[in-house]
Motif scaffolding. Sequence first.
Motif, PDB file in Angstrom:
ATOM      1  N   ALA A  57       0.758  -1.081  -0.234  1.00 22.38           N
ATOM      2  CA  ALA A  57       0.107   0.031  -0.049  1.00 22.38           C
ATOM      3  C   ALA A  57       0.934   1.184  -0.267  1.00 22.38           C
ATOM      4  O   ALA A  57       0.611   2.182  -0.713  1.00 22.38           O
ATOM      5  CB  ALA A  57      -0.796  -0.109   1.327  1.00 22.38           C
ATOM      6  N   VAL A  58       1.927   1.413   0.701  1.00 15.95           N
ATOM      7  CA  VAL A  58       3.069   2.234   0.891  1.00 15.95           C
ATOM      8  C   VAL A  58       3.451   2.443  -0.897  1.00 15.95           C
ATOM      9  O   VAL A  58       3.542   3.972  -1.235  1.00 15.95           O
ATOM     10  CB  VAL A  58       3.854   2.004   1.805  1.00 15.95           C
ATOM     11  N   VAL A  59       3.840   1.647  -1.221  1.00 20.14           N
ATOM     12  CA  VAL A  59       4.563   1.655  -2.621  1.00 20.14           C
ATOM     13  C   VAL A  59       3.569   2.231  -3.744  1.00 20.14           C
ATOM     14  O   VAL A  59       3.738   2.919  -4.561  1.00 20.14           O
ATOM     15  CB  VAL A  59       5.120   0.350  -3.079  1.00 20.14           C
ATOM     16  N   ALA A  60       2.116   1.675  -3.446  1.00 23.20           N
ATOM     17  CA  ALA A  60       0.992   2.268  -4.305  1.00 23.20           C
ATOM     18  C   ALA A  60       1.026   3.762  -4.049  1.00 23.20           C
ATOM     19  O   ALA A  60       0.490   4.463  -5.022  1.00 23.20           O
ATOM     20  CB  ALA A  60      -0.113   1.350  -4.190  1.00 23.20           C
ATOM     21  N   ALA A  61       0.803   4.049  -2.879  1.00 21.43           N
ATOM     22  CA  ALA A  61       0.877   5.287  -2.528  1.00 21.43           C
ATOM     23  C   ALA A  61       1.696   6.377  -2.954  1.00 21.43           C
ATOM     24  O   ALA A  61       1.518   7.342  -3.784  1.00 21.43           O
ATOM     25  CB  ALA A  61       0.489   5.640  -0.883  1.00 21.43           C
ATOM     26  N   ILE A  62       3.136   5.847  -3.045  1.00 22.33           N
ATOM     27  CA  ILE A  62       4.064   6.769  -3.478  1.00 22.33           C
ATOM     28  C   ILE A  62       4.219   6.794  -4.994  1.00 22.33           C
ATOM     29  O   ILE A  62       4.253   7.798  -5.830  1.00 22.33           O
ATOM     30  CB  ILE A  62       5.472   6.116  -3.029  1.00 22.33           C
ATOM     31  N   ALA A  63       3.673   5.680  -5.902  1.00 19.87           N
ATOM     32  CA  ALA A  63       3.534   5.502  -7.201  1.00 19.87           C
ATOM     33  C   ALA A  63       2.434   6.466  -7.727  1.00 19.87           C
ATOM     34  O   ALA A  63       2.562   7.058  -8.616  1.00 19.87           O
ATOM     35  CB  ALA A  63       3.356   4.205  -7.817  1.00 19.87           C
ATOM     36  N   ALA A  64       1.382   6.623  -6.833  1.00 16.76           N
ATOM     37  CA  ALA A  64       0.450   7.518  -7.240  1.00 16.76           C
ATOM     38  C   ALA A  64       0.663   9.091  -7.111  1.00 16.76           C
ATOM     39  O   ALA A  64       0.252   9.745  -7.995  1.00 16.76           O
ATOM     40  CB  ALA A  64      -1.086   7.162  -6.629  1.00 16.76           C
ATOM     41  N   ALA A  65       1.342   9.186  -5.971  1.00 23.51           N
ATOM     42  CA  ALA A  65       1.817  10.647  -5.785  1.00 23.51           C
ATOM     43  C   ALA A  65       2.620  11.202  -6.912  1.00 23.51           C
ATOM     44  O   ALA A  65       2.796  12.294  -7.446  1.00 23.51           O
ATOM     45  CB  ALA A  65       2.529  10.724  -4.617  1.00 23.51           C
ATOM     46  N   LEU A  66       3.710  10.100  -7.401  1.00 23.36           N
ATOM     47  CA  LEU A  66       4.427  10.436  -8.545  1.00 23.36           C
ATOM     48  C   LEU A  66       4.018  10.592  -9.761  1.00 23.36           C
ATOM     49  O   LEU A  66       4.050  11.673 -10.520  1.00 23.36           O
ATOM     50  CB  LEU A  66       5.805   9.437  -8.401  1.00 23.36           C
TER      51      LEU A  66
END
Length: 88
Positions: A74-83
Amino acid sequence: MTTGMTIGQMLGQSGILTLLGMGVVFSFLIILILCMYLLHAVIHALKLDKADEKKSASVAPASTAITPSADEGAVVAAIAAALHESNK
């Protein structure tokens, strides 16, 4: 006739004020360090630090490994969405 101060006199007074302020801060830090050493000696003399070591040793063994959390995806997905949002 003006009775104001010259630039040299103002610089002299500001230098004295700066050194006085630095001396007060340095003195406070020395007093703080001495109080911390005194508190350490009192705690060590009353053996209050030994009780904490026994409690912490019984709660968590020293050989426990840190495991990654289950929400790492979930953390990786949130970072990817922010980028992705910042690149628009």
